[in-house]
Write an enzyme that holds these catalytic residues in place. Structure first.
Site, short mmCIF file in Angstrom:
data_model
loop_
_atom_site.label_atom_id
_atom_site.label_comp_id
_atom_site.label_asym_id
_atom_site.label_seq_id
_atom_site.Cartn_x
_atom_site.Cartn_y
_atom_site.Cartn_z
N LYS A 110 0.35 -1.02 0.00
CA LYS A 110 0.30 0.21 0.00
C LYS A 110 0.86 1.05 -0.18
CE LYS A 110 -4.74 1.12 -0.25
NZ LYS A 110 -5.63 0.01 0.26
N1 GLU Z 1 -7.45 0.67 -3.19
C1 GLU Z 1 -8.09 -0.98 -3.83
C2 GLU Z 1 -8.04 -2.25 -2.80
O1 GLU Z 1 -7.61 -1.51 -1.17
C3 GLU Z 1 -7.34 -1.51 -4.97
C4 GLU Z 1 -6.32 -1.76 -4.99
C5 GLU Z 1 -5.74 -2.43 -6.48
O2 GLU Z 1 -6.67 -2.79 -7.15
O3 GLU Z 1 -4.32 -3.10 -6.14
O4 GLU Z 1 -8.07 -3.23 -2.71
#
Ligand code: GLU
Length: 427
Positions: A110
């Protein structure tokens, strides 16, 4: 801006507490649990940006990779005034479990930048994004760690990230980020993907509690990408969205809100908010709107905003029969216990909102092969993965006599722990 670090610290402590609970059930080796408790690596960067007024401002950004044993890191980038290292670390851990529960070959990561994007111009956001991408370049790449949109980031931000990374490689590398516009190697269906997944699991969850989407009443907290797409797809499937809230307030209409018109309205407003929409009752006080929304007698409640929204303070007022966690971490562990006593069926975040990352996976596969799929193909494969994951979790819940969250975590943590065990510890 003064930052409240306690929220992120608590969120991380909660994520670790949940892991401990699951590890106990799975009888995992304590050393292995420690490995899963801490991120593999975390990077803190300073991001100097030339602001429109000519002054220089320095922002702080993070990229955290939690576990890469099942594949490259995967996870969004968040721009928000509450971002902290601890919050991003917890969210990276959630991404590891999420990818594992739907069984896609990624680890968890993240990123986030502590900023208030609502107060920044497009040019400032572009500068911020490009310099942030440059600063985390040593960590990312299509085989290493693939970014995506999250709170207050979007396909435009992903385009700048992809371009910055590509300029440094000397050729286009679409696979470094997902959630790109379709013309840049994005996948059809990605924009609505998380909402579509929320609709699929809500539909299956309702069947489990002997209800159906037709005529079901739903309240949704949050009307960003996930909240609005969920509202649209659920109402198209016959559900009645009777309440919606965002940072500008809450809308209430027992007869059902006209979602397509609301989406049009939001797009026209400067800050992309629901305020000013004509018709339903509107409460502008954020706190009061949320309280009213949470306390409504609805069939399904969908928190689709941020973490820590349903806490021990407000869990008592919830009357919904089912909760689909479209946001990451919206229910605290203490609130979970209160909701369990009320026998509310909860579809946990790592399953409920996993469709975003599933279509991100499809996007990465398409970019890697330079072969693109039709939208029907994307949605068909997504439905297959989401319903399969839902029933895998439901079966595990019945087998082990646990709730859906514990079952989802047991499946996910087992898969990750097994990958770690099989790979062994280097050197
Ligand atoms: N931000 C989204 C989540 O929390 C998508 C993450 C992604 O597609 O890599 O799942």
């Amino acid at each position: 801006m003064t930052r409240d670090y306690r929220k992120g610290m608590q969120f991380l402590a909660d994520a670790r507490e949940r892991l401990d609970m699951v590890a106990k059930k799975l009888k995992l080796d304590p050393g292995l649990v420690d490995k899963l408790k801490f991120p593999k690596r975390a990077l803190i960067v300073s991001i100097p940006v030339k602001m429109d007024n000519g002054h220089l401002r320095v922002f702080t950004g993070y990229r955290v990779q939690h576990n890469l044993d099942r594949g490259p890191g995967k996870g969004g980038i968040r721009y928000h005034p509450e971002v902290t290292l601890e919050e991003v670390t917890a969210l990276a851990m959630l991404m590891t479990w999420k990818c594992a529960v739907v069984n896609i070959p990624f680890g968890g990561a993240k990123g986030g930048v502590y900023c208030n994007p609502r107060e920044m111009s497009l040019k400032e956001l572009e500068g911020l994004t490009r310099r942030f991408t440059y600063e985390i370049m040593m960590m990312i790449g299509p085989e290493k760690d693939i970014a995506a949109p999250d709170v207050y980031t979007n396909p435009q931000v992903m385009s700048w990230m992809m371009d910055t990374y590509s300029m440094h490689q000397g050729f286009s590398v679409p696979g470094v980020v997902t959630g790109k516009p379709v013309h840049l190697g994005g996948s059809k269906g990605r924009l609505d993907a998380t909402g579509r997944g929320v609709m699929f699991v809500t539909r299956e969850g309702l069947k489990h509690i002997s209800l159906s989407l037709k005529g079901t009443t739903i309240a949704i907290q949050g009307f960003g990408n996930v909240g609005s797409a969920s509202a649209k797809l659920l109402s198209e499937a016959g559900a009645k969205i009777i309440a919606v809230s965002d940072i500008s307030g809450g809308l209430f209409n027992p007869k059902g809100i006209d979602i397509p018109s609301l989406i049009k309205h939001v797009k026209r407003t400067k800050y992309k908010v629901i305020k000013g929409f004509k018709g339903p009752q509107f409460i502008s006080d954020f706190k009061r709107a949320n309280e009213k929304l949470f306390g409504l007698k609805v069939d399904v409640l969908i928190p689709a905003a941020l973490e820590n929204q349903i806490t021990e303070e407000n869990a008592g007022i919830i009357k919904a029969k089912m909760i689909t966690e479209a946001a990451n971490g919206p229910i605290t562990p203490r609130a979970d216990k209160i909701l369990a006593k009320k026998k509310i069926f909860i579809i946990p975040d790592i399953l409920a909102n996993a469709a975003g990352v599933v279509v991100s996976y499809f996007e990465w596969v398409q970019d890697t092969q330079a072969l693109f799929w039709k939208e029907e193909e994307v949605n068909r494969r997504l439905e297959e993965i989401m319903t399969e994951a839902f029933y895998d979790v439901l079966r595990a819940a019945k087998k082990h006599r646990v709730d859906m969250r514990m079952a989802a975590y047991m499946l996910a943590v087992f898969r990750v722990a097994d990958a770690t065990r099989l790979r062994g510890i280097y050197p």
